[in-house]
Every structure is written in C-alpha cells, then in structure tokens.
Design a protein around this motif. Structure first.
Motif, short mmCIF file in Angstrom:
data_model
loop_
_atom_site.label_atom_id
_atom_site.label_comp_id
_atom_site.label_asym_id
_atom_site.label_seq_id
_atom_site.Cartn_x
_atom_site.Cartn_y
_atom_site.Cartn_z
N THR A 31 -72.39 96.39 -27.22
CA THR A 31 -72.65 97.75 -26.72
C THR A 31 -71.40 98.60 -26.87
O THR A 31 -71.46 99.75 -27.33
CB THR A 31 -73.08 97.70 -25.24
N ARG A 32 -70.24 98.04 -26.50
CA ARG A 32 -68.99 98.78 -26.63
C ARG A 32 -68.66 99.08 -28.09
O ARG A 32 -68.18 100.17 -28.41
CB ARG A 32 -67.85 97.99 -25.97
N ILE A 51 -69.71 85.73 -28.61
CA ILE A 51 -70.40 87.01 -28.43
C ILE A 51 -71.84 86.86 -28.93
O ILE A 51 -72.06 86.44 -30.06
CB ILE A 51 -69.67 88.13 -29.17
N SER A 80 -62.99 91.26 -26.90
CA SER A 80 -63.94 90.50 -26.09
C SER A 80 -63.32 90.14 -24.75
O SER A 80 -62.18 89.70 -24.67
CB SER A 80 -64.34 89.22 -26.83
N THR A 135 -76.78 90.14 -27.03
CA THR A 135 -76.96 90.88 -25.78
C THR A 135 -75.63 91.09 -25.05
O THR A 135 -75.62 91.60 -23.93
CB THR A 135 -77.93 90.13 -24.85
N SER A 136 -74.51 90.73 -25.67
CA SER A 136 -73.21 90.85 -25.01
C SER A 136 -72.77 92.30 -24.88
O SER A 136 -73.08 93.14 -25.72
CB SER A 136 -72.14 90.08 -25.81
N GLU A 137 -72.03 92.55 -23.81
CA GLU A 137 -71.49 93.89 -23.55
C GLU A 137 -70.58 94.36 -24.68
O GLU A 137 -70.52 95.54 -24.98
CB GLU A 137 -70.72 93.85 -22.22
N GLU A 138 -69.90 93.43 -25.34
CA GLU A 138 -69.00 93.80 -26.44
C GLU A 138 -69.73 94.50 -27.57
O GLU A 138 -69.19 95.40 -28.20
CB GLU A 138 -68.26 92.56 -26.98
N GLN A 196 -70.86 101.96 -29.18
CA GLN A 196 -70.34 103.23 -28.64
C GLN A 196 -69.11 103.69 -29.41
O GLN A 196 -68.95 104.88 -29.68
CB GLN A 196 -70.01 103.07 -27.15
#
Length: 198
Positions: free
Chosen positions: A109-110, A101, A95, A104-107, A113
């Motif tokens: 999404t990562r 978190i 993070s 909607t957090s970028e973490e 992926q």
C-alpha cells in the motif's frame, strides 16, 4: 573487572589531560576516533538485522555514506527520499516487519501511494529485510511471488537489506561502481534489483 565496571576513559575534568604523561592525549583522541568509527559502522550493520524504524535509520545511514542527500523528514507516502542526481530521487519504502512481504502487506500500500505521488525523476524502491535471525545468504526472498507480480506491474523495484549493505561495502572498495549501481537501481523499471557479484 568486567567492561561494565571499568572506569570511563577520558571522563575527568579537562585539566586532567595536561597532568598526564606524554602520549596520553594522543591515545585518548585515538580511542575516541575509533569509538566514533565503530558507532557509525554499527549503525550501518543494523541494516542486516533490524526491523521497523531502526531499519529505516540504517538504510538512511547507508545512503548518506554513499553520498546521497537523504531527506531527514519522511517524504512521499512515508518513504525515505534519497537524491542521487540533480533531478533524480529514490523513494525507498522500507519493510517494517520480520516476515516476507505479501500481497496484502502494508508495504505494498505504501509503495502504491509513493508511485501515485512520485515525480517524473523518482523511482520507488521497496526494501525488504525478512528473517533477521538468519544470515543474509540463507534468507528466503523478501517478497512473495504474488506480491512481486503486483510490484513489478507498478514499476517498483525490490531490493533486500543485504543488497543495500552490499552497496555500502562496494562504496568502500570502488565509489564509482557504487554510484553506477545506484544509477542502475534508478533506471530499472520494476522487479528485483541485485548488485552483481564481482
């Protein structure tokens, strides 16, 4: 004299050591060794309060200290890659922020992926370290319930920076137990991972 105004120890020309009384060189080497030890420990302790790239570096330092092979380059989906066996890896999404978190957090999404690009022997782990100004025992959960539900459905494990730090402490006391904890982290199929208290 403050520390900032003290003269540097052992910073003179190389021949100075030979001119000094017996014991100087031993003391100098001991100070240098202790200073190096403190720097290493400070790098590890940073896992408890840093965010962003310094936090990633601290997590990598701990994994290296517990004898994992850590890929210096960011691996799958920007995750830290730690090899824990001949065909097993942890893909750690650390993070970047100081808050919990959210869904909607970028973490998240990562982490998604990383799951998409993971090999069969990989386990994705989301490492959260919110509220760095609060002692670890008093911090709220690093992942909010809605985000945790998504993470669990993806088969991603969640752990805190305090748990990563505990792994390092455990490795100092009992390396086989620390390795077993890493194996358990890899084997767990989604959800919150903690190292049980002794």
């Amino acid at each position: 004299m403050t520390e900032a105004t003290l003269p540097a120890v052992g910073q003179g020309p190389a021949w100075v050591t030979a001119e000094m009384p017996p014991g100087y060189q031993n003391r100098l080497f001991e100070i240098q060794r202790l200073t190096a030890d403190l720097r290493e420990m400070d790098q590890i302790a940073r896992v408890l309060w840093e965010t962003g790239q310094p936090l990633e570096q601290a997590v990598a330092a701990i994994l290296g200290a517990v004898e994992c092979e850590v890929d210096a380059e960011r691996g799958t989906a920007g995750a830290l890659v730690a090899t824990i066996g001949s065909s097993r890896r942890l893909l750690l999404v650390v993070s970047g922020g100081a808050g919990p978190i959210e869904k909607t957090s970028e973490e998240l999404t990562r982490a998604f992926q990383a799951v998409q690009f993971a090999s069969p022997g990989d386990r994705v782990v989301l490492v959260g370290g919110n509220d760095p100004n609060t002692p670890p025992a008093d911090r709220p959960a690093p992942v909010l319930p809605e985000a945790l539900d998504i993470v669990e459905r993806m088969g991603v494990n969640v752990t805190t920076t305090a748990t990563v730090f505990r792994l390092w402490r455990l490795s100092l006391e009992d390396k086989p137990k620390a390795r077993k904890a890493l194996d358990q982290l890899h084997a767990q199929d989604g959800g919150v991972f903690v190292i049980p208290a002794r």
